[in-house]
Design a protein around this motif. Structure first.
Motif, mmCIF file in Angstrom:
data_model
loop_
_atom_site.group_PDB
_atom_site.id
_atom_site.type_symbol
_atom_site.label_atom_id
_atom_site.label_comp_id
_atom_site.label_asym_id
_atom_site.label_seq_id
_atom_site.Cartn_x
_atom_site.Cartn_y
_atom_site.Cartn_z
ATOM 1 N N VAL A 122 -4.776 7.740 -0.234
ATOM 2 C CA VAL A 122 -5.992 6.971 0.031
ATOM 3 C C VAL A 122 -5.926 5.616 -0.680
ATOM 4 C CG1 VAL A 122 -8.493 6.858 -0.306
ATOM 5 C CG2 VAL A 122 -7.417 8.994 0.438
ATOM 6 N N ALA A 123 -5.554 5.633 -1.966
ATOM 7 C CA ALA A 123 -5.407 4.379 -2.713
ATOM 8 C C ALA A 123 -4.354 3.489 -2.067
ATOM 9 C CB ALA A 123 -5.027 4.689 -4.165
ATOM 10 N N CYS A 124 -3.266 4.107 -1.657
ATOM 11 C CA CYS A 124 -2.200 3.363 -0.983
ATOM 12 C C CYS A 124 -2.749 2.671 0.263
ATOM 13 C CB CYS A 124 -1.073 4.322 -0.614
ATOM 14 S SG CYS A 124 0.280 3.587 0.321
ATOM 15 N N GLY A 125 -3.543 3.396 1.043
ATOM 16 C CA GLY A 125 -4.079 2.829 2.276
ATOM 17 C C GLY A 125 -5.019 1.666 2.037
ATOM 18 N N ILE A 126 -5.901 1.791 1.053
ATOM 19 C CA ILE A 126 -6.863 0.727 0.765
ATOM 20 C C ILE A 126 -6.141 -0.566 0.411
ATOM 21 C CG2 ILE A 126 -8.639 -0.030 -0.868
ATOM 22 C CD1 ILE A 126 -9.539 2.932 -0.994
ATOM 23 N N ILE A 127 -5.174 -0.474 -0.476
ATOM 24 C CA ILE A 127 -4.463 -1.670 -0.925
ATOM 25 C C ILE A 127 -3.544 -2.200 0.162
ATOM 26 C CG2 ILE A 127 -2.861 -2.592 -2.641
ATOM 27 C CD1 ILE A 127 -3.914 -0.412 -4.566
ATOM 28 N N ALA A 128 -2.826 -1.312 0.831
ATOM 29 C CA ALA A 128 -1.863 -1.752 1.844
ATOM 30 C C ALA A 128 -2.543 -2.491 2.981
ATOM 31 C CB ALA A 128 -1.083 -0.549 2.380
ATOM 32 N N PHE A 129 -3.723 -2.056 3.378
ATOM 33 C CA PHE A 129 -4.385 -2.737 4.495
ATOM 34 C C PHE A 129 -5.002 -4.066 4.072
ATOM 35 C CE2 PHE A 129 -3.733 1.232 6.685
ATOM 36 C CZ PHE A 129 -3.487 0.811 7.984
ATOM 37 N N GLU A 130 -5.386 -4.202 2.820
ATOM 38 C CA GLU A 130 -5.797 -5.521 2.332
ATOM 39 C C GLU A 130 -4.599 -6.467 2.341
ATOM 40 O OE1 GLU A 130 -7.425 -8.943 0.692
ATOM 41 O OE2 GLU A 130 -8.322 -7.266 1.798
ATOM 42 N N ALA A 131 -3.455 -5.959 1.874
ATOM 43 C CA ALA A 131 -2.239 -6.781 1.902
ATOM 44 C C ALA A 131 -1.893 -7.162 3.335
ATOM 45 C CB ALA A 131 -1.088 -6.017 1.254
ATOM 46 N N ALA A 132 -2.008 -6.211 4.257
ATOM 47 C CA ALA A 132 -1.700 -6.492 5.663
ATOM 48 C C ALA A 132 -2.653 -7.543 6.226
ATOM 49 C CB ALA A 132 -1.783 -5.201 6.472
ATOM 50 N N ARG A 133 -3.931 -7.444 5.862
ATOM 51 C CA ARG A 133 -4.905 -8.431 6.340
ATOM 52 C C ARG A 133 -4.511 -9.827 5.914
ATOM 53 N NH1 ARG A 133 -8.737 -11.524 4.662
ATOM 54 N NH2 ARG A 133 -8.450 -10.870 2.494
ATOM 55 N N GLN A 134 -4.166 -9.961 4.621
ATOM 56 C CA GLN A 134 -3.769 -11.273 4.116
ATOM 57 C C GLN A 134 -2.506 -11.770 4.809
ATOM 58 O OE1 GLN A 134 -3.449 -11.656 -0.111
ATOM 59 N NE2 GLN A 134 -5.333 -10.537 -0.527
ATOM 60 N N ARG A 135 -1.545 -10.890 4.968
ATOM 61 C CA ARG A 135 -0.264 -11.293 5.535
ATOM 62 C C ARG A 135 -0.396 -11.690 7.000
ATOM 63 N NH1 ARG A 135 4.161 -9.707 2.415
ATOM 64 N NH2 ARG A 135 5.469 -9.297 4.240
ATOM 65 N N GLN A 136 -1.333 -11.065 7.706
ATOM 66 C CA GLN A 136 -1.556 -11.396 9.101
ATOM 67 C C GLN A 136 -2.427 -12.627 9.297
ATOM 68 O OE1 GLN A 136 -0.175 -9.945 11.869
ATOM 69 N NE2 GLN A 136 1.066 -8.787 10.424
ATOM 70 N N ALA A 137 -3.466 -12.752 8.446
ATOM 71 C CA ALA A 137 -4.436 -13.820 8.647
ATOM 72 C C ALA A 137 -4.176 -15.049 7.787
ATOM 73 C CB ALA A 137 -5.834 -13.288 8.362
ATOM 74 N N GLY A 138 -3.447 -14.902 6.669
ATOM 75 C CA GLY A 138 -3.230 -16.026 5.771
ATOM 76 C C GLY A 138 -4.396 -16.182 4.819
ATOM 77 N N SER A 139 -4.403 -15.379 3.726
ATOM 78 C CA SER A 139 -5.521 -15.390 2.781
ATOM 79 C C SER A 139 -5.404 -16.567 1.824
ATOM 80 C CB SER A 139 -5.520 -14.086 1.987
ATOM 81 O OG SER A 139 -6.455 -14.129 0.948
ATOM 82 N N SER A 140 -6.520 -16.960 1.269
ATOM 83 C CA SER A 140 -6.538 -18.044 0.282
ATOM 84 C C SER A 140 -6.441 -17.508 -1.135
ATOM 85 C CB SER A 140 -7.831 -18.845 0.439
ATOM 86 O OG SER A 140 -8.946 -18.021 0.207
ATOM 87 N N ALA A 141 -6.255 -16.169 -1.270
ATOM 88 C CA ALA A 141 -6.131 -15.602 -2.617
ATOM 89 C C ALA A 141 -4.910 -16.173 -3.301
ATOM 90 C CB ALA A 141 -6.028 -14.089 -2.532
ATOM 91 N N CYS A 142 -4.908 -16.146 -4.631
ATOM 92 C CA CYS A 142 -3.776 -16.708 -5.378
ATOM 93 C C CYS A 142 -3.350 -15.739 -6.465
ATOM 94 C CB CYS A 142 -4.131 -18.063 -5.963
ATOM 95 S SG CYS A 142 -5.429 -17.984 -7.194
ATOM 96 N N HIS A 143 -2.242 -16.066 -7.127
ATOM 97 C CA HIS A 143 -1.702 -15.190 -8.151
ATOM 98 C C HIS A 143 -2.369 -15.354 -9.506
ATOM 99 C CE1 HIS A 143 1.495 -13.268 -5.977
ATOM 100 N NE2 HIS A 143 1.925 -14.420 -5.508
ATOM 101 N N VAL A 144 -3.454 -16.040 -9.548
ATOM 102 C CA VAL A 144 -4.120 -16.277 -10.834
ATOM 103 C C VAL A 144 -5.121 -15.159 -11.083
ATOM 104 C CG1 VAL A 144 -5.589 -17.851 -12.119
ATOM 105 C CG2 VAL A 144 -3.836 -18.764 -10.607
#
Length: 258
Positions: free
Chosen positions: A236-258
């Protein structure tokens, strides 16, 4: 009951499988009898299984008879992988040549087959390029996991690594960012950038990520929770994080490494 597709019985079939380099998850060998030595052929098979790093269970004849009720086991039964494992390092090298920014999932000692299968379903749905598990102390690709993955095993490459620490360090040298899922993580999982070369590291169902791997994470990320039971199933934890990562990778998120 074992199926013909993933269990192999008998000395010659097992020997030929070893010679052909087939992936073997587990082996059952007739336990030694007091005062009697091991015959040469069975000893040869045992030695080859050990060289291949296969987990060996030494069992009484009755247990072997139960594993192979319709076939003569001749003192040895092996469980074959439901699917061949991928070559993680070859894939990483290929992606580097192609200039890709892959998304890799590393599962640290996930021991429950349901969890591993569910993580593979997540990996397929989230567009993960590769799943890596340790060679020891992990559920393996047996028919049970294949069924739990609901077909995802056919589409997601899964590799086994003897030394996850070394593999992660090699990935870091090639510019990958390592995100470890941990309840005590300092950063919200949704506030980091997954758009580059990304590794999501998910730990064991009980103890989480091992200390030796935790030290090599660039970020320890957490999922905010507001209930009374502050833990989630690994898949479940894997799914929550992985799909957020997928969203960013597909849409181009403005999040940063800070």
């Amino acid at each position: 009951m074992p199926t013909e597709e993933n269990y192999l019985c008998g000395r010659n079939p097992v020997m030929e499988a070893l010679k052909a380099g087939r992936e073997i998850n587990k082996a059952w060998i007739l336990e030694r009898q007091p005062g009697r030595g091991r015959d040469q052929r069975l000893q040869q098979i045992e030695d080859l299984l050990k060289e291949a790093g296969v987990i060996i269970n030494y069992s009484p004849r009755a247990a072997l008879d139960k594993l192979s009720p319709d076939l003569a086991h001749q003192g040895v039964v092996v469980q074959l992988a439901a699917q061949d494992y991928a070559d993680a390092r070859a894939l990483v090298s290929q992606w580097a040549e192609e200039g890709k920014s892959p998304f890799i999932l590393i599962l640290d000692e996930i021991q429950d087959g349901h969890n591993l299968g569910a993580c593979l379903r997540v990996a397929d749905g989230a567009g993960i390029d590769l799943v890596v598990i340790p060679e020891r102390r992990s559920a393996s690709l047996d028919q049970f996991v294949a069924k739990s993955s609901a077909g995802a095993l056919e589409y997601v490459p899964v590799a086994r690594e003897v030394n996850l620490t070394r593999f992660i360090l090699d990935l870091k040298d090639q510019g990958y960012w390592i995100y470890g899922a941990a309840g005590e993580g300092a950063q919200d999982y949704s506030q980091v950038d997954y758009r580059g070369k990304t590794v999501l590291l998910v730990g064991n169902e009980g103890k989480g990520i091992s200390a030796k791997l935790r030290d090599h994470c660039d970020f320890l990320i957490k999922i905010p929770m507001w209930g009374q039971v502050n833990s989630l199933n690994a898949s479940v934890a894997c799914g929550i994080i992985a799909f957020e990562a997928a969203r960013q990778r597909q849409a181009g998120s403005s999040a940063c490494h800070v």
